[in-house]
Design a protein around this motif. Structure first.
Motif, PDB file in Angstrom:
ATOM      1  N   VAL A 154       3.755   0.233   1.123  1.00 11.46           N
ATOM      2  CA  VAL A 154       3.157  -0.322   2.332  1.00 11.46           C
ATOM      3  C   VAL A 154       2.338  -1.570   2.035  1.00 11.46           C
ATOM      4  CG1 VAL A 154       1.591   0.157   4.262  1.00 11.46           C
ATOM      5  CG2 VAL A 154       3.148   1.934   3.438  1.00 11.46           C
ATOM      6  N   ARG A 155       1.561  -1.540   0.936  1.00 14.34           N
ATOM      7  CA  ARG A 155       0.625  -2.626   0.677  1.00 14.34           C
ATOM      8  C   ARG A 155       0.989  -3.488  -0.531  1.00 14.34           C
ATOM      9  NH1 ARG A 155      -2.619  -3.574   4.810  1.00 14.34           N
ATOM     10  NH2 ARG A 155      -4.101  -4.500   3.332  1.00 14.34           N
ATOM     11  N   GLY A 156       1.920  -3.014  -1.371  1.00 13.59           N
ATOM     12  CA  GLY A 156       2.196  -3.731  -2.617  1.00 13.59           C
ATOM     13  C   GLY A 156       2.710  -5.139  -2.390  1.00 13.59           C
ATOM     14  N   GLY A 157       3.662  -5.288  -1.495  1.00  9.99           N
ATOM     15  CA  GLY A 157       4.199  -6.612  -1.230  1.00  9.99           C
ATOM     16  C   GLY A 157       3.156  -7.564  -0.686  1.00  9.99           C
ATOM     17  N   ARG A 158       2.275  -7.065   0.192  1.00  9.13           N
ATOM     18  CA  ARG A 158       1.230  -7.922   0.749  1.00  9.13           C
ATOM     19  C   ARG A 158       0.234  -8.350  -0.328  1.00  9.13           C
ATOM     20  NH1 ARG A 158      -1.460  -5.667   6.106  1.00  9.13           N
ATOM     21  NH2 ARG A 158       0.764  -5.820   6.624  1.00  9.13           N
ATOM     22  N   TRP A 159      -0.099  -7.420  -1.221  1.00  5.66           N
ATOM     23  CA  TRP A 159      -1.013  -7.782  -2.309  1.00  5.66           C
ATOM     24  C   TRP A 159      -0.427  -8.885  -3.194  1.00  5.66           C
ATOM     25  CZ3 TRP A 159      -2.257  -2.067  -3.921  1.00  5.66           C
ATOM     26  CH2 TRP A 159      -3.148  -1.519  -2.975  1.00  5.66           C
ATOM     27  N   MET A 160       0.819  -8.734  -3.560  1.00  7.13           N
ATOM     28  CA  MET A 160       1.447  -9.739  -4.417  1.00  7.13           C
ATOM     29  C   MET A 160       1.574 -11.075  -3.690  1.00  7.13           C
ATOM     30  SD  MET A 160       1.709  -8.099  -7.154  1.00  7.13           S
ATOM     31  CE  MET A 160       2.473  -9.418  -8.055  1.00  7.13           C
ATOM     32  N   ARG A 161       1.784 -11.043  -2.387  1.00 10.85           N
ATOM     33  CA  ARG A 161       1.870 -12.290  -1.625  1.00 10.85           C
ATOM     34  C   ARG A 161       0.506 -12.983  -1.578  1.00 10.85           C
ATOM     35  NH1 ARG A 161       4.563 -10.294   1.941  1.00 10.85           N
ATOM     36  NH2 ARG A 161       2.999  -9.772   3.516  1.00 10.85           N
ATOM     37  N   ARG A 162      -0.553 -12.202  -1.429  1.00 12.10           N
ATOM     38  CA  ARG A 162      -1.896 -12.796  -1.453  1.00 12.10           C
ATOM     39  C   ARG A 162      -2.215 -13.365  -2.832  1.00 12.10           C
ATOM     40  NH1 ARG A 162      -5.588  -8.341   1.874  1.00 12.10           N
ATOM     41  NH2 ARG A 162      -4.680  -8.735   3.941  1.00 12.10           N
ATOM     42  N   LEU A 163      -1.796 -12.660  -3.873  1.00  7.46           N
ATOM     43  CA  LEU A 163      -2.015 -13.167  -5.225  1.00  7.46           C
ATOM     44  C   LEU A 163      -1.278 -14.486  -5.441  1.00  7.46           C
ATOM     45  CD1 LEU A 163      -3.106 -12.841  -8.096  1.00  7.46           C
ATOM     46  CD2 LEU A 163      -1.101 -11.431  -8.623  1.00  7.46           C
ATOM     47  N   THR A 164      -0.071 -14.584  -4.925  1.00  9.70           N
ATOM     48  CA  THR A 164       0.697 -15.834  -5.043  1.00  9.70           C
ATOM     49  C   THR A 164       0.000 -16.969  -4.301  1.00  9.70           C
ATOM     50  OG1 THR A 164       2.746 -14.550  -5.174  1.00  9.70           O
ATOM     51  CG2 THR A 164       2.939 -16.895  -4.669  1.00  9.70           C
ATOM     52  N   THR A 165      -0.488 -16.689  -3.079  1.00  7.63           N
ATOM     53  CA  THR A 165      -1.202 -17.710  -2.305  1.00  7.63           C
ATOM     54  C   THR A 165      -2.475 -18.138  -3.006  1.00  7.63           C
ATOM     55  OG1 THR A 165      -0.302 -16.721  -0.278  1.00  7.63           O
ATOM     56  CG2 THR A 165      -2.157 -18.235  -0.040  1.00  7.63           C
ATOM     57  N   TRP A 166      -3.171 -17.198  -3.620  1.00 11.25           N
ATOM     58  CA  TRP A 166      -4.416 -17.527  -4.335  1.00 11.25           C
ATOM     59  C   TRP A 166      -4.131 -18.427  -5.534  1.00 11.25           C
ATOM     60  CZ3 TRP A 166      -6.156 -16.671  -9.293  1.00 11.25           C
ATOM     61  CH2 TRP A 166      -7.507 -16.921  -9.526  1.00 11.25           C
ATOM     62  N   LEU A 167      -3.052 -18.130  -6.237  1.00  8.57           N
ATOM     63  CA  LEU A 167      -2.704 -18.972  -7.385  1.00  8.57           C
ATOM     64  C   LEU A 167      -2.395 -20.397  -6.948  1.00  8.57           C
ATOM     65  CD1 LEU A 167      -0.482 -16.585  -9.535  1.00  8.57           C
ATOM     66  CD2 LEU A 167      -2.741 -17.454 -10.115  1.00  8.57           C
ATOM     67  N   LEU A 168      -1.726 -20.548  -5.820  1.00  5.29           N
ATOM     68  CA  LEU A 168      -1.386 -21.881  -5.340  1.00  5.29           C
ATOM     69  C   LEU A 168      -2.605 -22.648  -4.848  1.00  5.29           C
ATOM     70  CD1 LEU A 168       1.945 -21.206  -3.393  1.00  5.29           C
ATOM     71  CD2 LEU A 168       1.682 -22.446  -5.537  1.00  5.29           C
ATOM     72  N   SER A 169      -3.579 -21.950  -4.279  1.00  6.99           N
ATOM     73  CA  SER A 169      -4.728 -22.630  -3.682  1.00  6.99           C
ATOM     74  C   SER A 169      -5.871 -22.852  -4.669  1.00  6.99           C
ATOM     75  CB  SER A 169      -5.246 -21.819  -2.482  1.00  6.99           C
ATOM     76  OG  SER A 169      -5.645 -20.523  -2.908  1.00  6.99           O
ATOM     77  N   LYS A 170      -6.028 -21.973  -5.653  1.00  2.00           N
ATOM     78  CA  LYS A 170      -7.173 -22.049  -6.557  1.00  2.00           C
ATOM     79  C   LYS A 170      -6.843 -22.663  -7.911  1.00  2.00           C
ATOM     80  CE  LYS A 170      -9.915 -20.037  -3.631  1.00  2.00           C
ATOM     81  NZ  LYS A 170     -11.018 -20.795  -2.982  1.00  2.00           N
TER      82      LYS A 170
END
Length: 812
Positions: free
Chosen positions: A219-235
């Motif tokens: 339920v949450r794994g894909g969303r977590w990994m997507r947020r991690l990807t977005t964080w890597l791109l922004s930070k």
């Protein structure tokens, strides 16, 4: 369908590796007479079976695989005794030609010829036998392939009961009812066993942990990994952040699949479910993999971030709809994969069990009921997938149509246009066929089309990863679109995806293996067989030899030739000659190392020689002229020459043409034949000195001796003017307006003639002003004839009002 496709790819790689090792092993084993007897018996049995055509496809595939093994063995045996055969042929050739009819031959030579011929026949016997066996195996394999293709075509054209007919609906309902009843009975029976309940109690903590972890990851794994990807791109601001975030984004697929695996492990340890329901749960990871992998591809092809570039330039609204339709296609493929691997194989068993309770001899009715049930189940799924495919094709086609007008990506948009048009056509045709009753034909169209789009998307994403990797290594962001390496990587990836594309559209693994075997054996050109091994050896040897040539050229240019007394033109000629000789020797060495016999191309070369002689005579003439220029060196790089109306500095001399840079910085390419056959003025070939002539005019009445002295002082004061011989001041003659002088001087470097001319002119102006010497300008005296007639005409014009009246006394 993606999971089975990956398994097929792994099988292809394994088979190719096995074939790569089977050849040498088979070549080492000598075939015996018993082997040929065994082969004759086996191939005869298989030929009888193929003629009767009463075995299933699996048995046919096994027989084909057996024939392929025999064919590989016999193919390897064709190369046996190769060295001995070559030796015997050379010995026979050494005896000379066979005497003509009526001529005699020495007895010892004739006896030796007979012995060698008998030995050669004995050595060639196993080769001929293996060749005959290989031909028979090929024929048998072709017969099996023909039978399999005919069966496949019959299956595609088979008309099943239509899903639109309400009569067929109860059959599908009955199938689901029987399957549900079977699963219910099996599960209820396992719940009533105390041993299973005890095992559930013992494993309860582990089961709870596995279920919670599985649900959390799903339920949450894909969303977590997507947020991690977005964080890597922004930070993250370091190089390669796009590459790292892309790799991390794979967790959006891996984490949910891991959750599905944990859920299956939990249900298996519960011991409350039978093999039927467990086999259904075992397919859950594959279903999750297909859905989340499709979603991951959709987010890369149709990115949600407005700042992220889309592969086909879609807007935000079209991107959102593209992601939705792609996910729907993934869901449809996953459901069809589940039906094809779990529901459909069990449909006949369930319906067969139901029919056996009514009558014993109803095989035909059971088969029809199975087809009807499968049609009712699969056709709605085909319609569902066709709607999503049609909508996605419309999005791609609309965008590609806007980008086909031209520009850098015109070819890409052209390809997308035709792919999307084909997808729309399949989305219309496939469900129509399914509703009519051609369910197999519809399946053979729509599901491969969807998988093809997924494969294209995967190729684009992988190529993007390679482009990011290249940008990270090369440290040039503009190389993402303009670099050559990303294009080459995309080409290699596309070629690597071709076997998968063939498997998607119905090709068999054995077909790819046969194609690979034929590719390895090479092709025959002009009696010469060229295989990939020959090509690799040729490229490798030529590359190494060319690299050595470049190293030798570099050593000559930087270390050896600068220490000699040769000028720059001679050095360049030697370096160029070494380069041409090195390329020629590299090509000759590579061809020899690859084992390519050029005598087979002699006939082709003879046929082309006439055309080359007439069509390329100008090129040959320029080539020979270039060689003469490099050897004789009448013109060298750096010379100031004049050819016809072209004057400039020689920048480079090649075997076909010479590049001259004019003084306005434009390059003129002159054929070498013009430099050899035409008149060429070389101002700086043997020395840099040259004569400069500056004309000067003075007014009539000037002191010519004083002018001579002033001009001589000006010329001798110039640093580049040679004083031995001294400058010459010549009184050339008398013009209409001036007395004409010329300053004739020799310059040490004629390349500075323009600067010297300008400086001398400046000094002439200054010195003439100081010495009161006048520089004349053109003067003209105008004499009018018939003045009285002109005055009378003017007065007449004034009287009639054309000219205004004269003020005062007319000056005529």
């Amino acid at each position: 369908m993606i999971a089975p496709l990956l398994r097929r790819l792994l099988l292809v790689l394994v088979l190719l590796a096995a074939l790569g090792q089977a050849g040498p092993v088979a070549a080492q084993d000598a075939l015996k007479a018993d082997d040929y007897k065994t082969f004759d018996t086996t191939v005869s049995q298989i030929e009888d079976v193929v003629v009767k055509a009463q075995v299933d496809d699996e048995r046919l595939s096994n027989m084909r695989a057996e024939m392929v093994k025999w064919r590989s063995t016999f193919s390897a045996a064709q190369g046996s005794n190769a060295d001995q055969i070559a030796t015997a042929k050379n010995q026979i050739a050494a005896l000379g030609p066979v005497p003509a009819e009526g001529q005699t031959e020495d007895a010892m030579i004739a006896k030796r010829r007979v012995e060698l011929s008998a030995e050669l026949a004995k050595l060639q016997a196993p080769v001929l036998t293996a060749t005959e066996a290989t031909t028979r195996a090929d024929s048998t394999i072709a017969s099996i392939d023909k039978l399999i293709r005919e069966r496949h075509a019959d299956k595609l054209l088979r008309l099943s009961p239509s899903a639109l007919n309400p009569v067929n609906w109860p059959t599908a309902v009955s199938m689901f009812r029987w399957m549900g009843q079977w699963i219910w009975d099996e599960t209820r029976w396992r719940f009533t066993r105390p041993m299973n309940v005890d095992q559930l109690r013992d494993n309860a903590p582990l089961i709870v942990v596995l279920v919670l972890a599985a649900l959390l990851l799903l339920v949450r794994g894909g969303r977590w990994m997507r947020r991690l990807t977005t964080w890597l791109l922004s930070k993250t601001q370091m190089r390669g952040r796009n590459l790292i975030s892309g790799i991390v984004s794979l967790g959006q697929v891996a984490v949910p699949v891991a959750g599905a695996v944990l859920l299956y492990m939990a249900l298996e340890r519960a011991s409350l479910f039978g093999p039927i329901i467990l086999s259904l749960f075992s397919a859950l990871p594959a279903v999750v993999l297909v859905i989340f992998l499709t979603r991951w591809l959709a987010h890369h092809i149709f990115p949600a971030d407005p700042e992220q570039e889309s592969a086909i330039g879609l807007g935000l609204e079209d991107r959102a709809e593209g992601r939705l339709q792609a996910v729907l296609l993934g869901v449809s493929v996953a459901l069809y994969d589940l039906m094809a691997t779990w529901i459909v194989p069990r449909a006949a068993n369930f319906l067969g069990g139901a029919a056996s309770n009514i009558a014993a001899d109803r095989a035909q009715q059971v088969a029809q009921a199975t087809d009807a049930a499968i049609s009712v189940i699969v056709v709605p799924l085909q319609v569902f997938a066709a709607v999503a495919l049609y909508r996605l094709g419309q999005i791609l086609r609309r965008q590609s149509a806007a980008g086909r007008s031209g520009g850098e990506g015109a070819f890409r948009f052209e390809l997308i246009y035709w792919v999307s048009s084909a997808a729309i056509a399949i989305a219309v045709v496939a469900p129509a066929l399914g509703l009519i009753g051609y369910v197999s034909a519809a399946n053979a169209l729509i599901w491969p089309a969807i998988n093809t789009l997924s494969l294209f998307a995967m190729v684009v994403v992988v190529q993007g990863f390679f482009a990011e990797l290249y940008v990270t290594v090369a440290r040039t962001p503009e190389a993402r679109h303009d670099g050559l390496m990303p294009i080459i990587a995309g080409l290699v990836i596309t070629c690597a995806a071709l076997p998968l594309l063939a498997l998607i559209w119905g090709a068999r693994v054995v077909d790819l293996v046969d194609l690979w075997t034929s590719f390895r054996s090479g092709v025959s050109l002009g009696g010469v067989r060229i295989s990939p091994t020959n090509f690799i050896v040729l490229v490798a040897v030529f590359g190494v030899s060319y690299a050595v040539t470049r190293l030798v050229q570099g050593g000559l240019k930087s270390s050896i030739l600068p220490r000699t007394s040769l000028d720059q033109g001679g050095r360049n000629a030697i370096v160029s000659g070494v380069g041409y000789a090195g390329v020629f020797l590299s090509a000759l060495l590579a061809i020899t190392a690859a084992g390519i016999d050029l005598s087979g191309f002699a006939l082709v070369a003879s046929a082309l020689s006439i055309g080359i002689g007439f069509g390329l005579q100008t090129i040959v003439s320029n080539f020979v002229s270039g060689v003469i220029l490099l050897v004789e060196r009448p013109v060298s790089e750096g010379d100031w020459i004049e050819v016809g109306t072209t004057s400039g500095i020689v920048k480079s001399i090649s075997v076909r043409s010479t590049r001259i840079q004019t003084f306005d910085r434009s390059d003129v390419i002159v054929p070498n034949s013009d430099l050899i056959s035409g008149a060429v003025t070389n101002f700086t070939r043997f020395n840099m000195s040259g004569r400069l002539i500056v004309p000067v005019g003075v007014a009539f009445g000037s002191d010519t001796r004083r002018v001579d002295q002033v001009l001589r002082e000006i010329a001798e004061a110039q640093p580049l003017v040679v004083l031995n011989p001294p400058p010459v001041i010549a009184l050339i003659g008398f013009g209409a307006d001036s007395i004409n002088f010329e300053i004739r001087m020799i310059l040490r470097d004629v390349n500075f003639s323009l600067e010297v001319r300008s400086e001398i002119n400046h000094e002439i102006v200054r010195c003439f002003a100081e010495n009161k010497i006048e520089i004349p300008f053109t003067q003209q005296d105008i004499h009018l004839r018939n003045v009285d007639e002109l005055a009378a005409a003017l007065r007449e014009l004034q009287k009639i009002g054309i000219l205004p009246p004269a003020q005062g006394k007319p000056d005529v």
